[in-house]
Design a protein around this motif. Structure first.
Motif, PDB file in Angstrom:
ATOM      1  N   ILE A  41       0.854  -1.184   0.000  1.00  0.00           N
ATOM      2  CA  ILE A  41       0.000   0.000   0.000  1.00  0.00           C
ATOM      3  C   ILE A  41       0.888   1.230   0.000  1.00  0.00           C
ATOM      4  O   ILE A  41       1.919   1.273   0.694  1.00  0.00           O
ATOM      5  CB  ILE A  41      -0.975   0.016   1.206  1.00  0.00           C
ATOM      6  N   SER A  42       0.525   2.212  -0.810  1.00  0.00           N
ATOM      7  CA  SER A  42       1.328   3.427  -0.904  1.00  0.00           C
ATOM      8  C   SER A  42       0.449   4.640  -0.652  1.00  0.00           C
ATOM      9  O   SER A  42      -0.779   4.611  -0.829  1.00  0.00           O
ATOM     10  CB  SER A  42       1.973   3.541  -2.292  1.00  0.00           C
ATOM     11  N   ALA A  43       1.085   5.711  -0.238  1.00  0.00           N
ATOM     12  CA  ALA A  43       0.415   6.998  -0.048  1.00  0.00           C
ATOM     13  C   ALA A  43       1.475   8.084  -0.109  1.00  0.00           C
ATOM     14  O   ALA A  43       2.607   7.875   0.351  1.00  0.00           O
ATOM     15  CB  ALA A  43      -0.326   7.046   1.291  1.00  0.00           C
ATOM     16  N   PHE A  44       1.105   9.208  -0.688  1.00  0.00           N
ATOM     17  CA  PHE A  44       2.050  10.314  -0.856  1.00  0.00           C
ATOM     18  C   PHE A  44       3.343   9.845  -1.527  1.00  0.00           C
ATOM     19  O   PHE A  44       4.445  10.246  -1.167  1.00  0.00           O
ATOM     20  CB  PHE A  44       2.359  10.981   0.494  1.00  0.00           C
ATOM     21  N   ASP A  45       3.185   8.942  -2.506  1.00  0.00           N
ATOM     22  CA  ASP A  45       4.289   8.432  -3.317  1.00  0.00           C
ATOM     23  C   ASP A  45       5.316   7.636  -2.517  1.00  0.00           C
ATOM     24  O   ASP A  45       6.469   7.514  -2.928  1.00  0.00           O
ATOM     25  CB  ASP A  45       4.997   9.576  -4.059  1.00  0.00           C
ATOM     26  N   HIS A  46       4.894   7.080  -1.391  1.00  0.00           N
ATOM     27  CA  HIS A  46       5.769   6.229  -0.582  1.00  0.00           C
ATOM     28  C   HIS A  46       5.062   4.909  -0.296  1.00  0.00           C
ATOM     29  O   HIS A  46       3.853   4.879  -0.030  1.00  0.00           O
ATOM     30  CB  HIS A  46       6.130   6.908   0.745  1.00  0.00           C
ATOM     31  N   ILE A  47       5.830   3.814  -0.321  1.00  0.00           N
ATOM     32  CA  ILE A  47       5.292   2.514   0.059  1.00  0.00           C
ATOM     33  C   ILE A  47       5.309   2.417   1.580  1.00  0.00           C
ATOM     34  O   ILE A  47       6.353   2.634   2.216  1.00  0.00           O
ATOM     35  CB  ILE A  47       6.116   1.378  -0.560  1.00  0.00           C
ATOM     36  N   LEU A  48       4.184   2.091   2.176  1.00  0.00           N
ATOM     37  CA  LEU A  48       4.086   2.005   3.628  1.00  0.00           C
ATOM     38  C   LEU A  48       4.685   0.681   4.103  1.00  0.00           C
ATOM     39  O   LEU A  48       4.805  -0.279   3.336  1.00  0.00           O
ATOM     40  CB  LEU A  48       2.627   2.142   4.061  1.00  0.00           C
ATOM     41  N   PRO A  49       5.073   0.613   5.386  1.00  0.00           N
ATOM     42  CA  PRO A  49       5.881  -0.525   5.854  1.00  0.00           C
ATOM     43  C   PRO A  49       5.150  -1.848   5.987  1.00  0.00           C
ATOM     44  O   PRO A  49       5.797  -2.888   6.088  1.00  0.00           O
ATOM     45  CB  PRO A  49       6.383  -0.042   7.223  1.00  0.00           C
ATOM     46  N   ALA A  50       3.819  -1.858   6.007  1.00  0.00           N
ATOM     47  CA  ALA A  50       3.092  -3.115   6.187  1.00  0.00           C
ATOM     48  C   ALA A  50       2.188  -3.386   4.991  1.00  0.00           C
ATOM     49  O   ALA A  50       1.636  -2.459   4.391  1.00  0.00           O
ATOM     50  CB  ALA A  50       2.257  -3.066   7.472  1.00  0.00           C
ATOM     51  N   GLY A  51       2.057  -4.665   4.650  1.00  0.00           N
ATOM     52  CA  GLY A  51       1.120  -5.049   3.605  1.00  0.00           C
ATOM     53  C   GLY A  51      -0.284  -5.184   4.155  1.00  0.00           C
ATOM     54  O   GLY A  51      -0.484  -5.349   5.367  1.00  0.00           O
ATOM     55  N   ILE A  52      -1.279  -5.120   3.258  1.00  0.00           N
ATOM     56  CA  ILE A  52      -2.682  -5.182   3.657  1.00  0.00           C
ATOM     57  C   ILE A  52      -3.294  -6.476   3.121  1.00  0.00           C
ATOM     58  O   ILE A  52      -3.395  -6.649   1.899  1.00  0.00           O
ATOM     59  CB  ILE A  52      -3.462  -3.967   3.114  1.00  0.00           C
ATOM     60  N   PRO A  53      -3.689  -7.394   3.995  1.00  0.00           N
ATOM     61  CA  PRO A  53      -4.244  -8.666   3.528  1.00  0.00           C
ATOM     62  C   PRO A  53      -5.396  -8.485   2.548  1.00  0.00           C
ATOM     63  O   PRO A  53      -6.279  -7.648   2.768  1.00  0.00           O
ATOM     64  CB  PRO A  53      -4.733  -9.322   4.832  1.00  0.00           C
ATOM     65  N   TYR A  54      -5.344  -9.229   1.447  1.00  0.00           N
ATOM     66  CA  TYR A  54      -6.369  -9.290   0.399  1.00  0.00           C
ATOM     67  C   TYR A  54      -6.429  -8.052  -0.496  1.00  0.00           C
ATOM     68  O   TYR A  54      -7.210  -8.021  -1.451  1.00  0.00           O
ATOM     69  CB  TYR A  54      -7.767  -9.541   0.994  1.00  0.00           C
ATOM     70  N   LYS A  55      -5.643  -7.048  -0.218  1.00  0.00           N
ATOM     71  CA  LYS A  55      -5.734  -5.797  -0.978  1.00  0.00           C
ATOM     72  C   LYS A  55      -5.483  -6.008  -2.467  1.00  0.00           C
ATOM     73  O   LYS A  55      -6.224  -5.499  -3.308  1.00  0.00           O
ATOM     74  CB  LYS A  55      -4.743  -4.770  -0.422  1.00  0.00           C
ATOM     75  N   GLY A  56      -4.439  -6.759  -2.811  1.00  0.00           N
ATOM     76  CA  GLY A  56      -4.118  -6.960  -4.215  1.00  0.00           C
ATOM     77  C   GLY A  56      -5.235  -7.652  -4.968  1.00  0.00           C
ATOM     78  O   GLY A  56      -5.582  -7.263  -6.091  1.00  0.00           O
ATOM     79  N   SER A  57      -5.830  -8.672  -4.356  1.00  0.00           N
ATOM     80  CA  SER A  57      -6.922  -9.389  -4.997  1.00  0.00           C
ATOM     81  C   SER A  57      -8.139  -8.490  -5.180  1.00  0.00           C
ATOM     82  O   SER A  57      -8.838  -8.569  -6.196  1.00  0.00           O
ATOM     83  CB  SER A  57      -7.301 -10.623  -4.175  1.00  0.00           C
ATOM     84  N   ILE A  58      -8.392  -7.635  -4.207  1.00  0.00           N
ATOM     85  CA  ILE A  58      -9.526  -6.706  -4.301  1.00  0.00           C
ATOM     86  C   ILE A  58      -9.300  -5.718  -5.439  1.00  0.00           C
ATOM     87  O   ILE A  58     -10.193  -5.475  -6.264  1.00  0.00           O
ATOM     88  CB  ILE A  58      -9.726  -5.981  -2.954  1.00  0.00           C
ATOM     89  N   LEU A  59      -8.112  -5.154  -5.506  1.00  0.00           N
ATOM     90  CA  LEU A  59      -7.816  -4.189  -6.559  1.00  0.00           C
ATOM     91  C   LEU A  59      -7.944  -4.824  -7.939  1.00  0.00           C
ATOM     92  O   LEU A  59      -8.554  -4.256  -8.848  1.00  0.00           O
ATOM     93  CB  LEU A  59      -6.403  -3.628  -6.392  1.00  0.00           C
ATOM     94  N   ASN A  60      -7.356  -5.996  -8.103  1.00  0.00           N
ATOM     95  CA  ASN A  60      -7.363  -6.646  -9.414  1.00  0.00           C
ATOM     96  C   ASN A  60      -8.775  -7.021  -9.843  1.00  0.00           C
ATOM     97  O   ASN A  60      -9.156  -6.844 -11.007  1.00  0.00           O
ATOM     98  CB  ASN A  60      -6.477  -7.885  -9.393  1.00  0.00           C
ATOM     99  N   THR A  61      -9.565  -7.536  -8.906  1.00  0.00           N
ATOM    100  CA  THR A  61     -10.921  -7.978  -9.239  1.00  0.00           C
ATOM    101  C   THR A  61     -11.807  -6.805  -9.626  1.00  0.00           C
ATOM    102  O   THR A  61     -12.542  -6.866 -10.618  1.00  0.00           O
ATOM    103  CB  THR A  61     -11.535  -8.743  -8.056  1.00  0.00           C
ATOM    104  N   ILE A  62     -11.750  -5.713  -8.859  1.00  0.00           N
ATOM    105  CA  ILE A  62     -12.565  -4.538  -9.174  1.00  0.00           C
ATOM    106  C   ILE A  62     -12.116  -3.918 -10.492  1.00  0.00           C
ATOM    107  O   ILE A  62     -12.943  -3.536 -11.335  1.00  0.00           O
ATOM    108  CB  ILE A  62     -12.491  -3.508  -8.036  1.00  0.00           C
TER     109      ILE A  62
END
Length: 316
Positions: A41-62
Motif C-alpha cells: 500500500i502506498s500513499a504520498f508516493d511512498h510505500i508504507l511498511p506493512a502489507g494489507i491482507p487481500y488488498k491486491g486481490s480486491i484491486l485486481n478484481t474490481i
C-alpha cells in the motif's frame, strides 16, 4: 498476516519486469504484460511498511470488472484475469499525463481550496464551497510524472505548451475521461455509492490511445455512501467514505505527507486489519458480492499456474 509483498515470477516468454509501488509488471513476448497486484500500500508516493491482507486481490478484481464494463467507451489494455490478483493484457507505452477527474471538493482539491487558492490545474473553483460539496460539473485536474517520479499538478495549457501531448490527443483523453467517469458514476449509484473522484491513465499501442492500469478501484478512486450524503453536508458532518483517503488522513495526523525529513509512522496489526476490512467493505458494496477470503487468497503458485495456462492459450 497473510500478504504478498514481493513477486519473483518467471512466465513463459518473459522478456523483462518492472516493479511499481503496488503492481509488479512482467513483460511477455513482444506485446503482452502480466500485471500482479501485490498487497503493498502506498500513499504520498511512498510505500508504507506493512502489507494489507487481500488488498491486491480486491484491486485486481474490481479493476477487471470495471475494464470489462467500460470497454465500449474506450479501448483498454485488459485481456483477462488469470487469478484473483493477476491479469494479462496488451503492452502499451504509458503517457506521462494522468487524467484526474473530480465531481466533489474533496481530498487534494479541498486542501488546495482550504489554503485560500481558487484555481487548481488552471481550473477556476467557485467561491463559497464547503468540503465535500459537489461541483456544478466535474472538473479535470491533470497530473504529470516528474523526473523524480512524483505526481505534480499541471494544467491543460501547460501540457500543450510543453508539447507533452498534442491538442488532438489531449482532447481525446479528456473525452474518454468524462465518458468513463459518467459510466463509473452510474455503476456506483446502482450500488448506493457516489463516485467522488478518480484518475485514469492512458497509453499508446500501435498509435492508438488506450486506457491502462487500474480503473475505479479504492486506490485510484474515492467513494461516498449516497445514503445520508445530503443530510451530512447540511449539518457539516464528515461523509462516510470508502477509499484510501482515510489512510492519507491517518498519515497526516501522524505527521507524514511525504515531505523531506518526515518519517512514515509504524503500523500496528490492529490498524492493518482495519485497513483490510475497509477494502473488503468497499469490495462488497461495489460488487454486491460476499467477500470470500479463501477464494481471494490467490497464492503465488496459483498465479503462476493460471497465468501460464492463459499465455499458452494465447500462444505467447
Amino acid at each position: 498476516m497473510d500478504t504478498l509483498l514481493e513477486t519473483y515470477f518467471d512466465f513463459p516468454g518473459q522478456t523483462g519486469k518492472y516493479f511499481g509501488k503496488v503492481r509488479d509488471v512482467y513483460y511477455v513476448g513482444d506485446d503482452m504484460v502480466v500485471v500482479v497486484a501485490t498487497d503493498r500500500i502506498s500513499a504520498f508516493d511512498h510505500i508504507l511498511p506493512a502489507g494489507i491482507p487481500y488488498k491486491g486481490s480486491i484491486l485486481n478484481t474490481i479493476a477487471a470488472q470495471s475494464l470489462r464494463a467500460t470497454a465500449d467507451i474506450c479501448p483498454n489494455w485488459f485481456i483477462d484475469s488469470t487469478a484473483a490478483r493477476a491479469s494479462v493484457g496488451y503492452r502499451c507505452e504509458p503517457i506521462r499525463v494522468e487524467m484526474v477527474i473530480r465531481g466533489y471538493l474533496t481530498g487534494h482539491a479541498w486542501r488546495t481550496y482550504e489554503s485560500g487558492l481558487r484555481t487548481l490545474c488552471g481550473v477556476s473553483l467557485p467561491d463559497g464551497m464547503k468540503e465535500h460539496d459537489k461541483f456544478p460539473e466535474p472538473i479535470i485536474t491533470p497530473a504529470v510524472k516528474s523526473d523524480k517520479g512524483h505526481d505534480e499538478d499541471i494544467s491543460k495549457e501547460e501540457i500543450l505548451e510543453k508539447e507533452i501531448l498534442s491538442e488532438k490527443d489531449y482532447n481525446l483523453m479528456e473525452k474518454y475521461t468524462r465518458a468513463l467517469f459518467q459510466r463509473g458514476t452510474e455503476m456506483a449509484a446502482a450500488r448506493g455509492l457516489i463516485l467522488v473522484d478518480t484518475k485514469y491513465e492512458f497509453g499508446t499501442r500501435d498509435g492508438k490511445i488506450m486506457l491502462i492500469d487500474e480503473v475505479h478501484t479504492p486506490d485510484s478512486s474515492r467513494y461516498f455512501y449516497a445514503d445520508g450524503y445530503s443530510e451530512r453536508q447540511a449539518q457539516g458532518l464528515p461523509q462516510r467514505q470508502l477509499s484510501k483517503e482515510f489512510v492519507r488522513e491517518w498519515l497526516i495526523e501522524n505527521g507524514f505527507q511525504g515531505h523531506p525529513g518526515e518519517s512514515i509512522p509504524s503500523m500496528s496489526d490492529e490498524w492493518v486489519e482495519t485497513i483490510s476490512n475497509r477494502y473488503i467493505e468497499l469490495y462488497e458494496q461495489l460488487t454486491g458480492e460476499k467477500f470470500d477470503k479463501e477464494r481471494m487468497r490467490s497464492v503465488p503458485e496459483q498465479v503462476v499456474d493460471k497465468t501460464t495456462r492463459l499465455l499458452e492459450k494465447l500462444k505467447i
